[in-house]
Write an enzyme that holds these catalytic residues in place. Sequence first.
Site, PDB file in Angstrom:
ATOM      1  N   LYS A 194      32.268 -71.839  43.736  1.00  0.00           N
ATOM      2  CA  LYS A 194      31.528 -73.147  43.942  1.00  0.00           C
ATOM      3  C   LYS A 194      31.083 -72.988  45.435  1.00  0.00           C
ATOM      4  O   LYS A 194      29.792 -73.551  45.465  1.00  0.00           O
ATOM      5  CB  LYS A 194      32.899 -74.001  43.728  1.00  0.00           C
ATOM      6  CG  LYS A 194      32.913 -74.696  42.528  1.00  0.00           C
ATOM      7  CD  LYS A 194      33.974 -75.780  42.566  1.00  0.00           C
ATOM      8  CE  LYS A 194      34.544 -75.856  40.935  1.00  0.00           C
ATOM      9  NZ  LYS A 194      35.840 -75.319  41.168  1.00  0.00           N
ATOM     10  N   SER A 248      35.595 -58.398  47.874  1.00  0.00           N
ATOM     11  CA  SER A 248      34.972 -59.600  48.510  1.00  0.00           C
ATOM     12  C   SER A 248      35.550 -60.403  49.112  1.00  0.00           C
ATOM     13  O   SER A 248      35.503 -60.725  50.610  1.00  0.00           O
ATOM     14  CB  SER A 248      33.540 -60.044  47.627  1.00  0.00           C
ATOM     15  OG  SER A 248      32.823 -59.167  47.129  1.00  0.00           O
TER      16      SER A 248
END
Length: 168
Positions: A49, A136
């Site tokens: 998001k 990540s």
Amino acid sequence: MTSSVAPSGRLAIFPGSFDPVTNGHVDIILRGARLFERIIVAVLVHGEKTPLFTSDERVAIIREVFHEYPNIEVDVFDGLLVEYARRRRASAIVRGLRAVSDFEYEFQMALMNRHLEPTIETVFMMPAEQYTYLSSRLIKEVFQLGGEVSGLVPPAVERWMRVKADGG
Ligand code: PNS
């Protein structure tokens, strides 16, 4: 026995969020580029998001990292991965496996993708051991808390992360 090879039988897709690309991803992409004629690094557009980098930025970073490799292409995709792979006439999806903890999610995805498109094979590759703990998410966390990420991400990523931290 007759064998037939599709025209693009050696094209693979390496899909992911790549927010940001890590040296673990780089390791897998290079392995894929040696195994397949061509590999497309496919950046998912609408994943997280609130990503750190926009999909355009992620593509620009990965292109910068691999600009010397003519058989590595960078692209974006949205929607179903197998639809994208079919459209690009790829025969394989490459995914990296770091540890047993990755296995269950990857196994489910591989079998769902096979259910959706039986002609596309998922190929798993292990990165070099020194990258097995990289993700990540952890890179972003360490960087945002002032930790050192050099050696864990390509220099281009570090540079872009600094630009973001400075409000760029
Ligand atoms: O780097 P990531 O976030 O682990 O990559 C996950 C990705 C992009 C490979 C996966 O979320 C995906 O393929 N998304 C596209 C939507 C889709 O095809 N979903 C069904 C997969 S079984």
